[in-house]
Design a protein around this motif. Structure first.
Motif, PDB file in Angstrom:
ATOM      1  N   UNK A 169     -24.733 -26.985  -0.099  1.00 56.63           N
ATOM      2  CA  UNK A 169     -25.744 -25.985  -0.447  1.00 56.63           C
ATOM      3  C   UNK A 169     -26.721 -25.780   0.706  1.00 56.63           C
ATOM      4  N   UNK A 170     -27.166 -26.877   1.341  1.00 60.25           N
ATOM      5  CA  UNK A 170     -28.081 -26.755   2.480  1.00 60.25           C
ATOM      6  C   UNK A 170     -27.446 -25.985   3.630  1.00 60.25           C
ATOM      7  N   UNK A 171     -26.143 -26.132   3.802  1.00 58.35           N
ATOM      8  CA  UNK A 171     -25.444 -25.436   4.894  1.00 58.35           C
ATOM      9  C   UNK A 171     -25.336 -23.935   4.640  1.00 58.35           C
ATOM     10  N   UNK A 172     -25.303 -23.554   3.366  1.00 58.51           N
ATOM     11  CA  UNK A 172     -25.111 -22.144   3.014  1.00 58.51           C
ATOM     12  C   UNK A 172     -26.407 -21.411   2.704  1.00 58.51           C
ATOM     13  N   UNK A 173     -27.525 -22.137   2.605  1.00 60.01           N
ATOM     14  CA  UNK A 173     -28.769 -21.501   2.163  1.00 60.01           C
ATOM     15  C   UNK A 173     -29.303 -20.498   3.176  1.00 60.01           C
ATOM     16  N   UNK A 232     -27.105 -17.395   2.249  1.00 58.08           N
ATOM     17  CA  UNK A 232     -27.349 -17.020   0.846  1.00 58.08           C
ATOM     18  C   UNK A 232     -28.572 -17.792   0.352  1.00 58.08           C
ATOM     19  N   UNK A 233     -29.782 -17.279   0.605  1.00 55.06           N
ATOM     20  CA  UNK A 233     -30.992 -18.043   0.256  1.00 55.06           C
ATOM     21  C   UNK A 233     -31.068 -18.447  -1.211  1.00 55.06           C
ATOM     22  N   UNK A 234     -30.564 -17.608  -2.119  1.00 53.98           N
ATOM     23  CA  UNK A 234     -30.695 -17.904  -3.539  1.00 53.98           C
ATOM     24  C   UNK A 234     -29.887 -19.128  -3.949  1.00 53.98           C
ATOM     25  N   UNK A 235     -28.838 -19.457  -3.155  1.00 50.40           N
ATOM     26  CA  UNK A 235     -27.984 -20.593  -3.499  1.00 50.40           C
ATOM     27  C   UNK A 235     -28.748 -21.907  -3.347  1.00 50.40           C
ATOM     28  N   UNK A 236     -29.852 -21.870  -2.600  1.00 54.57           N
ATOM     29  CA  UNK A 236     -30.621 -23.101  -2.381  1.00 54.57           C
ATOM     30  C   UNK A 236     -31.128 -23.695  -3.686  1.00 54.57           C
ATOM     31  N   UNK A 237     -31.325 -22.843  -4.707  1.00 53.49           N
ATOM     32  CA  UNK A 237     -31.863 -23.338  -5.970  1.00 53.49           C
ATOM     33  C   UNK A 237     -30.855 -24.184  -6.754  1.00 53.49           C
ATOM     34  N   UNK A 238     -29.595 -24.175  -6.339  1.00 53.75           N
ATOM     35  CA  UNK A 238     -28.627 -25.071  -6.963  1.00 53.75           C
ATOM     36  C   UNK A 238     -28.991 -26.536  -6.724  1.00 53.75           C
ATOM     37  N   UNK A 239     -29.707 -26.762  -5.637  1.00 56.04           N
ATOM     38  CA  UNK A 239     -30.091 -28.142  -5.336  1.00 56.04           C
ATOM     39  C   UNK A 239     -31.186 -28.662  -6.254  1.00 56.04           C
ATOM     40  N   UNK A 240     -31.776 -27.787  -7.083  1.00 62.10           N
ATOM     41  CA  UNK A 240     -32.658 -28.285  -8.134  1.00 62.10           C
ATOM     42  C   UNK A 240     -31.882 -29.210  -9.071  1.00 62.10           C
ATOM     43  N   UNK A 241     -30.583 -28.956  -9.192  1.00 62.14           N
ATOM     44  CA  UNK A 241     -29.730 -29.827 -10.000  1.00 62.14           C
ATOM     45  C   UNK A 241     -29.120 -30.937  -9.151  1.00 62.14           C
ATOM     46  N   UNK A 242     -28.495 -30.577  -8.022  1.00 58.86           N
ATOM     47  CA  UNK A 242     -27.738 -31.558  -7.240  1.00 58.86           C
ATOM     48  C   UNK A 242     -28.638 -32.644  -6.635  1.00 58.86           C
ATOM     49  N   UNK A 243     -29.774 -32.247  -6.041  1.00 60.05           N
ATOM     50  CA  UNK A 243     -30.646 -33.232  -5.393  1.00 60.05           C
ATOM     51  C   UNK A 243     -31.222 -34.202  -6.413  1.00 60.05           C
ATOM     52  N   UNK A 244     -31.772 -33.653  -7.512  1.00 64.56           N
ATOM     53  CA  UNK A 244     -32.449 -34.541  -8.457  1.00 64.56           C
ATOM     54  C   UNK A 244     -31.469 -35.358  -9.272  1.00 64.56           C
ATOM     55  N   UNK A 252     -39.665 -29.478  -0.749  1.00 71.21           N
ATOM     56  CA  UNK A 252     -39.454 -29.763  -2.165  1.00 71.21           C
ATOM     57  C   UNK A 252     -39.124 -28.520  -2.984  1.00 71.21           C
ATOM     58  N   UNK A 253     -39.368 -27.337  -2.461  1.00 66.75           N
ATOM     59  CA  UNK A 253     -39.157 -26.132  -3.259  1.00 66.75           C
ATOM     60  C   UNK A 253     -38.451 -25.043  -2.446  1.00 66.75           C
ATOM     61  N   UNK A 254     -37.117 -24.911  -2.600  1.00 67.32           N
ATOM     62  CA  UNK A 254     -36.246 -25.776  -3.384  1.00 67.32           C
ATOM     63  C   UNK A 254     -35.930 -27.065  -2.615  1.00 67.32           C
ATOM     64  N   UNK A 255     -35.530 -28.115  -3.307  1.00 67.42           N
ATOM     65  CA  UNK A 255     -35.321 -29.407  -2.649  1.00 67.42           C
ATOM     66  C   UNK A 255     -34.080 -29.393  -1.761  1.00 67.42           C
ATOM     67  N   UNK A 256     -34.050 -30.310  -0.812  1.00 71.65           N
ATOM     68  CA  UNK A 256     -32.911 -30.424   0.092  1.00 71.65           C
ATOM     69  C   UNK A 256     -32.607 -31.894   0.354  1.00 71.65           C
ATOM     70  N   UNK A 257     -31.754 -32.133   1.326  1.00 72.42           N
ATOM     71  CA  UNK A 257     -31.306 -33.499   1.612  1.00 72.42           C
ATOM     72  C   UNK A 257     -32.458 -34.434   1.938  1.00 72.42           C
ATOM     73  N   UNK A 258     -33.554 -33.908   2.489  1.00 75.14           N
ATOM     74  CA  UNK A 258     -34.687 -34.763   2.852  1.00 75.14           C
ATOM     75  C   UNK A 258     -35.231 -35.515   1.649  1.00 75.14           C
ATOM     76  N   UNK A 304     -38.616 -18.888 -10.207  1.00 73.96           N
ATOM     77  CA  UNK A 304     -38.094 -17.951  -9.208  1.00 73.96           C
ATOM     78  C   UNK A 304     -39.062 -16.811  -8.914  1.00 73.96           C
ATOM     79  N   UNK A 305     -39.746 -16.305  -9.942  1.00 74.55           N
ATOM     80  CA  UNK A 305     -40.544 -15.094  -9.787  1.00 74.55           C
ATOM     81  C   UNK A 305     -42.037 -15.295  -9.994  1.00 74.55           C
ATOM     82  N   UNK A 306     -42.450 -16.488 -10.334  1.00 73.71           N
ATOM     83  CA  UNK A 306     -43.860 -16.736 -10.585  1.00 73.71           C
ATOM     84  C   UNK A 306     -44.210 -16.514 -12.048  1.00 73.71           C
ATOM     85  N   UNK A 307     -45.272 -17.161 -12.464  1.00 75.39           N
ATOM     86  CA  UNK A 307     -45.676 -17.105 -13.866  1.00 75.39           C
ATOM     87  C   UNK A 307     -46.721 -16.018 -14.060  1.00 75.39           C
TER      88      UNK A 307
END
Length: 453
Positions: A187-191, A194-206, A257-263, A394-397
């Motif tokens: 995901x980090x390699x493709x973000x 495709x910037x939106x794909x970075x949010x998949x790491x909300x699941x994978x990282x945690x 941390x937003x969205x999270x990555x390997x760090x 994604x869009x703010x509250x």
């Protein structure tokens, strides 16, 4: 004389031991640091035209970037959540519970306090808007409530995955962890493309960080030498320094941390090893009577404290802007010294909130006469919860989404319904008679669903 038969407990279904004071103390310390850090970040400024802007004073300090490597304790929340979550799942399994039952309990524990937060904030902000408060100020305060919601989305995702990941962990723990790391790197390699794909790491990282808690729960670090643990800690930090030093990732962990990555995973590995190195001292400190009492009181209301501390801080700051209360400029010595009374004021405001709203965190009593919700109801409740949370992340509250989120959470609570008493599978009596593992077909008096986070 006939020898007693040895009955093997299925892997992954052993009843977990009692509460670990070290785990409880670490979670309490993490919560304390989060509240303290937010008190040093929020710095609103009222302009003559009635608008308000905020300055994140802490983030603007040059010294904060290296310090946040130590203070970024969000990975520890997920590590500790992995320990207690796996233990809770195994206890529920041992009583005959299912993955859907586990999801029901986890959703109820997290959604009910959040429902109250969104509903009260929506009503209060609408009242302020009708009283003439500038819409820009209302939006600013609304956005302040969004910060805890991203954590709720990520934590719920990780917790609801525990039954599946526990099965994978039981079969191949290292392979499961390696697969999650591979997904993170992919995901980090493709973000970039495709910037939106970075949010998949909300699941994978945690989920990967949570998996570190699985290893702790299974005693995977218990017999490791201090040299091995120090090697893991040093190696993960060196790799983190290399990745940020060459510019692959930003050096500021708040940005990462937003969205999270390997760090964040590398930080989690380092923090896990550090906790194991200090486990003896932490266990001793957690066993001190007054410390144990503080942890017990705050621990029962940890989700309420987390959800409410930032809205209370933002609301208090907004009210002070409308008064003649001294307002020192950010970054001055007076402003930094002022963070102490600000923290104490937030802590004082949290006391009545925890007293009156903290009951929503209490474990729902298991009812033998109540039939649990269907699988479709549990899945629907999860979807209903995630829709507004993901939208906010994604869009703010907005004020409208605040009200819609409260309605969605209330609907989810209704769908989740009552908690049934798990009935363990029958065991074979030596005389050949089949009996319930609890001794009878009736539920144990006072049995309550386990919901430790």
């Amino acid at each position: 004389m006939e020898r007693p038969r040895h009955v093997d407990t299925p892997v992954g279904q052993a009843v977990a031991p009692g509460r670990d004071p070290a785990i409880d103390l670490v979670r309490f310390a993490c919560l304390f640091l989060v509240v303290a850090a937010h008190c040093m970040m929020v710095s609103p400024v009222l302009h003559p035209d009635g608008t308000v802007t905020t300055h994140n004073t802490l983030m603007e300090q040059d010294w904060f970037t290296p310090v946040v490597w130590v203070l970024m304790i969000v990975p520890l929340f997920f590590v500790m959540g992995g320990v207690t979550g796996l233990q809770s799942w195994r206890r529920l399994q041992a009583r005959g519970g299912t993955a859907y039952g586990f999801a029901q309990l986890r959703l109820l524990r997290l959604v009910r306090p959040a429902m109250a937060l969104l509903a009260i904030m929506w009503a209060a902000l609408w009242a302020a808007l009708l009283l003439g408060v500038h819409p820009q100020v209302i939006q600013l305060m609304t956005a302040g409530a969004a910060m805890p919601l991203w954590f709720l989305a990520a934590y719920l995702t990780a917790q609801l995955s525990i039954p599946l990941l526990a099965r994978c962990h039981g079969a191949a723990p290292r392979l499961t962890f390696t697969a999650l790391v591979a997904l993170i790197i992919t995901v980090d390699s493709l973000r970039g493309a495709l910037p939106v794909i970075a949010y998949l790491n909300l699941a994978f990282v945690w989920c990967a960080v949570q998996q570190l808690g699985f290893f702790i729960a299974d005693g995977g670090f218990q017999h490791r030498t201090r040299t091995w643990l120090m090697g893991v800690m040093i190696s993960s930090n060196l790799l983190l320094g290399l990745l940020t030093g060459v510019g692959i990732y930003p050096g500021n962990m708040v940005v990462n941390i937003n969205p999270p990555n390997l760090c964040l995973l590398l930080l989690g590995v380092s923090q896990t090893a550090t906790i194991q190195l200090l486990r003896g001292a932490i266990t001793w400190l957690g066993g001190v009577t007054w410390v144990r009492t503080c942890i017990a009181v705050a621990g029962r209301r940890s989700m309420t404290v987390y959800l409410w501390h930032l809205p209370l801080l933002v609301g208090m700051s907004a009210i002070l802007l409308l008064t003649d209360f001294p307002k020192p400029s950010p970054e001055t010595a007076e402003w930094w010294w002022g963070r102490i009374p600000v923290f104490l004021a937030v802590a004082a405001l949290l006391v009545p909130v925890a007293v009156f709203l903290g009951r929503l965190e209490d474990r729902p009593t298991a009812a033998s006469h109540a039939r649990g919700p269907s699988r479709a109801a549990v899945v629907t409740a999860a979807v209903v919860v995630f829709v507004p949370v993901v939208d906010a992340a994604l869009n703010g509250l907005t004020l409208a989404l605040l009200g819609g989120g409260a309605a969605c959470f209330a609907l989810a609570v209704l769908l989740l319904g009552r908690v049934p008493t798990p009935v363990p599978p029958p065991s074979q009596h030596p005389s050949g008679k089949v009996e319930n593992a609890m001794g009878s077909g009736l539920p144990e008096p006072g049995l309550r669903a386990n919901l430790e986070a």
